[in-house]
Design an enzyme around this catalytic site. Structure first.
Site, PDB file in Angstrom:
ATOM      1  N   TYR A   1      -3.341  24.588 -22.004  1.00 44.11           N
ATOM      2  CA  TYR A   1      -4.698  24.333 -22.500  1.00 44.11           C
ATOM      3  C   TYR A   1      -5.299  25.582 -23.174  1.00 44.11           C
ATOM      4  O   TYR A   1      -6.522  25.731 -23.207  1.00 44.11           O
ATOM      5  CB  TYR A   1      -5.595  23.845 -21.359  1.00 44.11           C
ATOM      6  CG  TYR A   1      -5.426  22.368 -21.032  1.00 44.11           C
ATOM      7  CD1 TYR A   1      -5.808  21.385 -21.951  1.00 44.11           C
ATOM      8  CD2 TYR A   1      -4.908  21.946 -19.815  1.00 44.11           C
ATOM      9  CE1 TYR A   1      -5.667  20.042 -21.671  1.00 44.11           C
ATOM     10  CE2 TYR A   1      -4.765  20.592 -19.520  1.00 44.11           C
ATOM     11  CZ  TYR A   1      -5.147  19.640 -20.454  1.00 44.11           C
ATOM     12  OH  TYR A   1      -5.018  18.296 -20.177  1.00 44.11           O
TER      13      TYR A   1
ATOM     14  N   HIS B 102      -3.602  12.799 -19.664  1.00 44.94           N
ATOM     15  CA  HIS B 102      -3.695  13.561 -20.923  1.00 44.94           C
ATOM     16  C   HIS B 102      -3.048  12.756 -22.042  1.00 44.94           C
ATOM     17  O   HIS B 102      -2.061  12.060 -21.807  1.00 44.94           O
ATOM     18  CB  HIS B 102      -2.948  14.892 -20.774  1.00 44.94           C
ATOM     19  CG  HIS B 102      -2.668  15.564 -22.089  1.00 44.94           C
ATOM     20  ND1 HIS B 102      -3.617  16.272 -22.777  1.00 44.94           N
ATOM     21  CD2 HIS B 102      -1.543  15.598 -22.854  1.00 44.94           C
ATOM     22  CE1 HIS B 102      -3.091  16.731 -23.909  1.00 44.94           C
ATOM     23  NE2 HIS B 102      -1.825  16.340 -23.968  1.00 44.94           N
TER      24      HIS B 102
ATOM     25  N   LYS C  75      -2.307  13.159 -14.545  1.00 43.20           N
ATOM     26  CA  LYS C  75      -2.905  14.378 -13.997  1.00 43.20           C
ATOM     27  C   LYS C  75      -2.983  14.346 -12.462  1.00 43.20           C
ATOM     28  O   LYS C  75      -2.847  13.278 -11.851  1.00 43.20           O
ATOM     29  CB  LYS C  75      -4.297  14.574 -14.610  1.00 43.20           C
ATOM     30  CG  LYS C  75      -4.259  14.851 -16.125  1.00 43.20           C
ATOM     31  CD  LYS C  75      -5.647  15.177 -16.652  1.00 43.20           C
ATOM     32  CE  LYS C  75      -5.625  15.497 -18.137  1.00 43.20           C
ATOM     33  NZ  LYS C  75      -6.974  15.868 -18.643  1.00 43.20           N
TER      34      LYS C  75
ATOM     35  N   ASN D 264      -9.687  13.442 -15.055  1.00 41.87           N
ATOM     36  CA  ASN D 264      -9.746  12.206 -15.835  1.00 41.87           C
ATOM     37  C   ASN D 264      -8.390  11.521 -16.003  1.00 41.87           C
ATOM     38  O   ASN D 264      -8.140  10.846 -16.997  1.00 41.87           O
ATOM     39  CB  ASN D 264     -10.455  12.447 -17.175  1.00 41.87           C
ATOM     40  CG  ASN D 264      -9.742  13.472 -18.038  1.00 41.87           C
ATOM     41  OD1 ASN D 264      -8.709  14.003 -17.655  1.00 41.87           O
ATOM     42  ND2 ASN D 264     -10.297  13.738 -19.209  1.00 41.87           N
TER      43      ASN D 264
ATOM     44  N   GLU E 174       3.664  20.013 -27.373  1.00 40.37           N
ATOM     45  CA  GLU E 174       3.507  19.723 -25.945  1.00 40.37           C
ATOM     46  C   GLU E 174       4.787  19.148 -25.350  1.00 40.37           C
ATOM     47  O   GLU E 174       5.153  19.473 -24.215  1.00 40.37           O
ATOM     48  CB  GLU E 174       2.316  18.786 -25.745  1.00 40.37           C
ATOM     49  CG  GLU E 174       0.993  19.491 -26.054  1.00 40.37           C
ATOM     50  CD  GLU E 174      -0.213  18.571 -26.120  1.00 40.37           C
ATOM     51  OE1 GLU E 174      -1.334  19.087 -26.328  1.00 40.37           O
ATOM     52  OE2 GLU E 174      -0.063  17.342 -25.963  1.00 40.37           O
TER      53      GLU E 174
HETATM   54  P1  ATP Z   1      -6.693  15.859 -22.845  1.00 40.33           P
HETATM   55  O1  ATP Z   1      -6.434  17.000 -23.829  1.00 40.33           O
HETATM   56  O2  ATP Z   1      -6.447  16.249 -21.405  1.00 40.33           O
HETATM   57  O3  ATP Z   1      -5.978  14.611 -23.223  1.00 40.33           O
HETATM   58  P2  ATP Z   1      -9.120  15.234 -24.220  1.00 40.33           P
HETATM   59  O4  ATP Z   1      -8.328  15.519 -25.460  1.00 40.33           O
HETATM   60  O5  ATP Z   1      -9.736  13.882 -24.084  1.00 40.33           O
HETATM   61  O6  ATP Z   1      -8.231  15.476 -22.921  1.00 40.33           O
HETATM   62  P3  ATP Z   1     -10.206  17.893 -24.407  1.00 40.33           P
HETATM   63  O7  ATP Z   1     -11.477  18.186 -25.122  1.00 40.33           O
HETATM   64  O8  ATP Z   1      -8.908  18.254 -25.043  1.00 40.33           O
HETATM   65  O9  ATP Z   1     -10.246  16.325 -24.034  1.00 40.33           O
HETATM   66  O10 ATP Z   1     -10.330  18.566 -22.967  1.00 40.33           O
HETATM   67  C1  ATP Z   1      -9.161  18.825 -22.202  1.00 40.33           C
HETATM   68  C2  ATP Z   1      -9.465  18.525 -20.757  1.00 40.33           C
HETATM   69  O11 ATP Z   1     -10.415  19.470 -20.289  1.00 40.33           O
HETATM   70  C3  ATP Z   1     -10.100  17.156 -20.499  1.00 40.33           C
HETATM   71  O12 ATP Z   1      -9.200  16.097 -20.413  1.00 40.33           O
HETATM   72  C4  ATP Z   1     -10.765  17.413 -19.163  1.00 40.33           C
HETATM   73  O13 ATP Z   1      -9.823  17.372 -18.090  1.00 40.33           O
HETATM   74  C5  ATP Z   1     -11.278  18.838 -19.341  1.00 40.33           C
HETATM   75  N1  ATP Z   1     -12.642  18.871 -19.885  1.00 40.33           N
HETATM   76  C6  ATP Z   1     -13.030  18.607 -21.164  1.00 40.33           C
HETATM   77  N2  ATP Z   1     -14.356  18.726 -21.322  1.00 40.33           N
HETATM   78  C7  ATP Z   1     -14.831  19.097 -20.095  1.00 40.33           C
HETATM   79  C8  ATP Z   1     -16.115  19.399 -19.584  1.00 40.33           C
HETATM   80  N3  ATP Z   1     -17.205  19.339 -20.356  1.00 40.33           N
HETATM   81  N4  ATP Z   1     -16.221  19.734 -18.264  1.00 40.33           N
HETATM   82  C9  ATP Z   1     -15.121  19.802 -17.470  1.00 40.33           C
HETATM   83  N5  ATP Z   1     -13.877  19.530 -17.897  1.00 40.33           N
HETATM   84  C10 ATP Z   1     -13.720  19.186 -19.180  1.00 40.33           C
HETATM   85 MG    MG Z   2      -7.225  17.278 -25.755  1.00 44.12          MG
END
Ligand code: ATP
Ligand code: MG
Length: 139
Positions: free
Chosen positions: A51, A117, A11, A114, A128
């Site tokens: 997303y 992904h 990211k 974070n 994806e």
């Molecule tokens: P990713 O899909 O990016 O691998 P993930 O599956 O661990 O991450 P998801 O719940 O799919 O988490 O959320 C997608 C992304 O949205 C997260 O990686 C983060 O960048 C962002 N995100 C998720 N929860 C929050 C939150 N509470 N506040 C801000 N950003 C968030």
């Molecule tokens: Mg996710």
């Protein structure tokens, strides 16, 4: 049986911090083969499509702005049980909750920024991968 491919993006925060090389090294050392890889930048619209599952969430607008704020590296990865093993390697969404030694524990800055992904299921991994790569870009 669990599938053998997953999809990942380094990211914008990890790219900006110069951590892409260290992250890719960890991925390879964990036994994942790189099947496809490109550096690119998402527009806010494309980030929104990627997303789309989160479009009703309060963090959606911030997330699409952040994910389009700089370049990313997209990859398709191959390994037995790829999706589950990769989620273990990256750690919890919130780095404060991620286990020691995981990519997010080492490199993530916040729950939003974070570092990386990882797909959450075989079906989303395939979708994806198709979002970023043509057949001729997979090896
Ligand atoms: P990713 O899909 O990016 O691998 P993930 O599956 O661990 O991450 P998801 O719940 O799919 O988490 O959320 C997608 C992304 O949205 C997260 O990686 C983060 O960048 C962002 N995100 C998720 N929860 C929050 C939150 N509470 N506040 C801000 N950003 C968030
Ligand atoms: Mg996710």
């Amino acid at each position: 049986m669990a599938g053998n491919r997953t999809f990942t993006m380094v990211k914008p925060d990890a790219m900006e911090a110069g951590n892409a090389g260290a992250i890719i090294k960890m991925i390879q050392e964990a036994g994942f083969k790189i099947v496809a890889m490109k550096m690119t930048k998402l527009s806010e619209e494309r980030a929104g499509q990627f997303y789309a599952v989160h479009k009703e969430r309060p963090f959606y607008k911030d997330l699409t702005a952040y994910m389009s704020s700089g370049p990313i590296i997209a990859m398709i990865l191959e390994k037995n049980n790829a999706v589950e093993d990769f989620r273990k390697l990256i750690g919890a969404t919130n780095p404060a909750e991620a286990e020691e030694g995981t990519i997010r524990k080492l490199f993530a800055k916040s729950i939003e920024a974070n570092a990386i992904h990882g797909s959450d299921a075989d079906e989303t991994a395939a979708q994806e991968g198709n979002f970023f790569f043509a057949e001729t870009e997979r090896f």
